[in-house]
Design an enzyme around this catalytic site. Structure first.
Site, PDB file in Angstrom:
ATOM      1  N   ARG A  63      -3.597 -27.757  27.077  1.00  0.00           N
ATOM      2  CA  ARG A  63      -3.432 -26.142  27.206  1.00  0.00           C
ATOM      3  C   ARG A  63      -4.017 -25.387  26.160  1.00  0.00           C
ATOM      4  O   ARG A  63      -4.593 -25.904  25.142  1.00  0.00           O
ATOM      5  CB  ARG A  63      -1.812 -25.707  27.019  1.00  0.00           C
ATOM      6  CG  ARG A  63      -0.869 -26.033  28.293  1.00  0.00           C
ATOM      7  CD  ARG A  63       0.437 -25.647  28.060  1.00  0.00           C
ATOM      8  NE  ARG A  63       1.310 -25.921  28.870  1.00  0.00           N
ATOM      9  CZ  ARG A  63       2.647 -25.998  28.978  1.00  0.00           C
ATOM     10  NH1 ARG A  63       3.216 -26.111  27.931  1.00  0.00           N
ATOM     11  NH2 ARG A  63       3.406 -25.996  30.159  1.00  0.00           N
TER      12      ARG A  63
ATOM     13  N   THR B 200       1.942  -8.117  -0.929  1.00  0.00           N
ATOM     14  CA  THR B 200       1.904  -7.932   0.614  1.00  0.00           C
ATOM     15  C   THR B 200       1.494  -9.368   1.160  1.00  0.00           C
ATOM     16  O   THR B 200       0.498  -9.759   0.530  1.00  0.00           O
ATOM     17  CB  THR B 200       1.145  -6.766   1.044  1.00  0.00           C
ATOM     18  OG1 THR B 200       0.954  -6.974   2.824  1.00  0.00           O
ATOM     19  CG2 THR B 200      -0.134  -6.835   0.460  1.00  0.00           C
ATOM     20  N   ILE B 201       2.050  -9.852   2.293  1.00  0.00           N
ATOM     21  CA  ILE B 201       1.634 -10.952   2.698  1.00  0.00           C
ATOM     22  C   ILE B 201       0.194 -10.625   3.405  1.00  0.00           C
ATOM     23  O   ILE B 201      -0.750 -11.499   3.793  1.00  0.00           O
ATOM     24  CB  ILE B 201       2.567 -11.616   4.101  1.00  0.00           C
ATOM     25  CG1 ILE B 201       2.657 -10.563   5.101  1.00  0.00           C
ATOM     26  CG2 ILE B 201       3.817 -12.063   3.416  1.00  0.00           C
ATOM     27  CD1 ILE B 201       3.135 -11.077   6.331  1.00  0.00           C
ATOM     28  N   ASP B 202      -0.031  -9.390   3.468  1.00  0.00           N
ATOM     29  CA  ASP B 202      -1.209  -9.076   4.226  1.00  0.00           C
ATOM     30  C   ASP B 202      -2.527  -9.066   3.473  1.00  0.00           C
ATOM     31  O   ASP B 202      -3.742  -9.422   3.989  1.00  0.00           O
ATOM     32  CB  ASP B 202      -1.241  -7.446   4.921  1.00  0.00           C
ATOM     33  CG  ASP B 202      -0.239  -7.235   5.738  1.00  0.00           C
ATOM     34  OD1 ASP B 202       0.488  -8.142   6.131  1.00  0.00           O
ATOM     35  OD2 ASP B 202       0.362  -6.078   6.015  1.00  0.00           O
TER      36      ASP B 202
ATOM     37  N   HIS C  66       8.045 -12.439  12.180  1.00  0.00           N
ATOM     38  CA  HIS C  66       8.673 -12.344  10.435  1.00  0.00           C
ATOM     39  C   HIS C  66       9.091 -13.533   9.981  1.00  0.00           C
ATOM     40  O   HIS C  66       9.223 -13.811   8.948  1.00  0.00           O
ATOM     41  CB  HIS C  66       9.823 -11.466  10.656  1.00  0.00           C
ATOM     42  CG  HIS C  66       9.601  -9.770  10.918  1.00  0.00           C
ATOM     43  ND1 HIS C  66       9.302  -9.605  12.307  1.00  0.00           N
ATOM     44  CD2 HIS C  66       9.373  -8.971  10.041  1.00  0.00           C
ATOM     45  CE1 HIS C  66       8.946  -8.189  12.218  1.00  0.00           C
ATOM     46  NE2 HIS C  66       9.083  -7.746  10.986  1.00  0.00           N
ATOM     47  N   VAL C  67       8.837 -14.435  10.697  1.00  0.00           N
ATOM     48  CA  VAL C  67       8.740 -16.050  10.114  1.00  0.00           C
ATOM     49  C   VAL C  67       8.001 -15.879   8.919  1.00  0.00           C
ATOM     50  O   VAL C  67       8.244 -16.843   8.029  1.00  0.00           O
ATOM     51  CB  VAL C  67       8.703 -17.171  11.220  1.00  0.00           C
ATOM     52  CG1 VAL C  67       8.248 -18.486  10.413  1.00  0.00           C
ATOM     53  CG2 VAL C  67       9.782 -17.136  12.178  1.00  0.00           C
TER      54      VAL C  67
ATOM     55  N   GLY D 223      -0.492  -9.294   9.768  1.00  0.00           N
ATOM     56  CA  GLY D 223      -1.718  -8.816   8.737  1.00  0.00           C
ATOM     57  C   GLY D 223      -2.126  -7.340   8.832  1.00  0.00           C
ATOM     58  O   GLY D 223      -3.107  -6.823   8.176  1.00  0.00           O
TER      59      GLY D 223
ATOM     60  N   GLU E 245      -2.842  -9.762  14.660  1.00  0.00           N
ATOM     61  CA  GLU E 245      -2.055  -8.727  15.465  1.00  0.00           C
ATOM     62  C   GLU E 245      -3.018  -7.240  15.558  1.00  0.00           C
ATOM     63  O   GLU E 245      -2.953  -6.739  16.438  1.00  0.00           O
ATOM     64  CB  GLU E 245      -0.753  -8.440  14.768  1.00  0.00           C
ATOM     65  CG  GLU E 245      -0.884  -7.920  13.250  1.00  0.00           C
ATOM     66  CD  GLU E 245       0.549  -7.269  12.867  1.00  0.00           C
ATOM     67  OE1 GLU E 245       1.794  -7.766  13.276  1.00  0.00           O
ATOM     68  OE2 GLU E 245       0.723  -7.172  11.514  1.00  0.00           O
TER      69      GLU E 245
ATOM     70  N   GLU F 174       0.631  -1.334   0.134  1.00  0.00           N
ATOM     71  CA  GLU F 174      -0.204  -0.076   0.111  1.00  0.00           C
ATOM     72  C   GLU F 174       0.842   1.285  -0.191  1.00  0.00           C
ATOM     73  O   GLU F 174       0.656   2.089  -0.738  1.00  0.00           O
ATOM     74  CB  GLU F 174      -0.986  -0.042   1.183  1.00  0.00           C
ATOM     75  CG  GLU F 174      -2.100   0.800   1.073  1.00  0.00           C
ATOM     76  CD  GLU F 174      -2.550   1.462   2.185  1.00  0.00           C
ATOM     77  OE1 GLU F 174      -2.084   1.090   3.448  1.00  0.00           O
ATOM     78  OE2 GLU F 174      -3.188   2.644   2.008  1.00  0.00           O
TER      79      GLU F 174
HETATM   80  O1  F6P Z   1       2.873  -5.396   5.749  1.00  0.00           O
HETATM   81  C1  F6P Z   1       3.658  -6.452   6.077  1.00  0.00           C
HETATM   82  C2  F6P Z   1       3.732  -6.775   7.471  1.00  0.00           C
HETATM   83  O2  F6P Z   1       4.613  -7.942   7.593  1.00  0.00           O
HETATM   84  C3  F6P Z   1       2.891  -6.668   8.691  1.00  0.00           C
HETATM   85  O3  F6P Z   1       1.954  -7.900   8.833  1.00  0.00           O
HETATM   86  C4  F6P Z   1       3.474  -6.280   9.680  1.00  0.00           C
HETATM   87  O4  F6P Z   1       2.475  -5.683  10.631  1.00  0.00           O
HETATM   88  C5  F6P Z   1       4.263  -5.379   9.354  1.00  0.00           C
HETATM   89  O5  F6P Z   1       4.758  -5.705   7.868  1.00  0.00           O
HETATM   90  C6  F6P Z   1       5.753  -5.501  10.155  1.00  0.00           C
HETATM   91  O6  F6P Z   1       6.409  -4.480   9.764  1.00  0.00           O
HETATM   92  P1  F6P Z   1       8.199  -4.625  10.169  1.00  0.00           P
HETATM   93  O7  F6P Z   1       8.779  -5.598   9.205  1.00  0.00           O
HETATM   94  O8  F6P Z   1       8.461  -3.179   9.853  1.00  0.00           O
HETATM   95  O9  F6P Z   1       8.417  -4.840  11.309  1.00  0.00           O
END
Ligand code: F6P
Length: 343
Positions: free
Chosen positions: A161, A124-126, A271-272, A169, A221, A101
């Site tokens: 558990r 974007t993964i989002d 970030h995985v 996202g 998140e 974006e």
């Molecule tokens: O937009 C992709 C994304 O991985 C989001 O899902 C996440 O909130 C953000 O980037 C994390 O950003 P950064 O890599 O700057 O920590």
């Protein structure tokens, strides 16, 4: 033609596959030459370039990250950035902008106000970019999250558990809803549907009272509680104007443990979800996007973005994808698919 390429924003599996697709088709079909800009828009502003041809692209199809590097810098946020970018872009005939974006919005502004000849590719993964059914990288992130949820199920069962698994996202729940459904989560919590902690706990208690034990709760998140149901701290805003998300799962797990008495643990995938090799689906989609982008350049379809609709690659105005508030969010009927298994 001499064509510039940049990758901007958070990295994402499939970026290299797009670059390879653009360069390969550009060289073979159109006899183009390429210039890679390093670290997204920063490379354009500072005129930092990387040699780019089919030879450089050998072997990059399955590689995660981006051979060009990336950053969240945009020319509009750097003093004198727009002027510098315009001057440096005079050396190329067109620019392929591969980004999410923020990166595409910067592209749209340069196109609208200065007519920069550019074409966008949605990354974007989002999966939250409007005007396309899917962005590359999303499928890989969902697969990584699903694999993690499968693993959490077995350890959750061994210890009886509740495992709260937080996925990325931003303010969209696409990764959570897909991975949650695919992984058979007991609860799926997404930003589009504010949650009530009391209802979630009641549903977990109900589930355990029917003989099922061990539950996986998937939370996006960006999830938010219904007003007045749970306190969450104000989030920091980063230099790019984004909320610094991450950590809602800690609050949730604490509340669940206190309210239900079920031992709860947290896994934040982080970030995985963005690293490593793209799935076959993303490699194919990224390759198709790359090839469609260089075709768009040669058709002079500037200010457009390539997009997937009904399995066809089409062109849409960038303004339709990122202009205004065009974020693509999870529709309620998809949320309901997950809910059937939660109640
Ligand atoms: O937009 C992709 C994304 O991985 C989001 O899902 C996440 O909130 C953000 O980037 C994390 O950003 P950064 O890599 O700057 O920590």
């Amino acid at each position: 033609m001499r064509v510039g390429i940049l990758t901007g924003g958070g990295d994402c599996p499939g970026l290299n596959a797009v670059i390879r697709g653009v360069v390969r088709k550009g060289e073979v079909n159109y006899h183009d030459g390429f210039v890679g800009y390093s670290d997204g828009w920063r490379g354009v502003v500072q005129d930092h370039t990387i040699a780019l041809d089919a030879h450089v692209c050998r072997g990059i199809l399955p590689r995660g990250g981006t051979i060009l590097g990336t950053s969240r810098v945009s020319p509009q946020r750097v003093e004198g950035g727009v002027e510098a970018a315009l001057q440096h872009l005079e050396k190329v005939d067109a620019l392929v902008v591969i980004g999410g974006e923020g990166t595409l919005r910067a592209a749209l502004e340069l196109y609208n106000s200065h007519g920069v000849p550019l074409v966008g590719v949605p990354k974007t993964i989002d999966n939250d970019i409007g005007a396309t059914e899917v962005t590359f990288g999303f499928h890989t992130a969902v697969q990584i999250a699903t694999d993690a949820i499968d693993r959490l199920h077995t350890t959750a069962e061994a210890h009886d558990r509740v495992m709260v698994c937080e996925v990325m996202g931003r303010e969209a729940g696409w990764i959570a809803i897909y991975a949650g459904i695919a992984g058979g989560a007991a609860e799926i919590i997404i930003p589009e549907e504010p949650f009530d902690i009391e209802e979630i706990c009641a549903s977990l208690v109900r589930r355990h009272s029917t003989g099922r034990y061990a539950s996986v709760v998937v939370v996006a998140e960006g999830a938010v509680p219904k007003p007045g149901t749970m306190e969450i701290p104000e989030l920091e805003i980063d230099v790019y104007g984004h909320k610094r998300l991450g950590g809602i799962s800690n609050l949730l797990a604490q509340e669940i443990e206190v309210r239900t008495g079920f031992e709860s643990r947290v896994t934040i995938l982080g970030h995985v979800q963005r690293g490593g090799t793209p799935t076959a689906f993303d490699r194919v989609l990224a390759t198709r996007y790359g090839m469609a982008a260089i075709d768009a350049v040669h058709d002079g379809a500037f200010g457009q973005m390539v997009a997937l609709r009904a399995d066809q690659i089409v062109r849409v105005p960038l303004s339709e994808a990122v202009g205004g508030e065009m974020r693509k969010v999870v529709p309620h009927d998809l949320f309901e698919v997950g809910e059937v298994f939660c109640r």
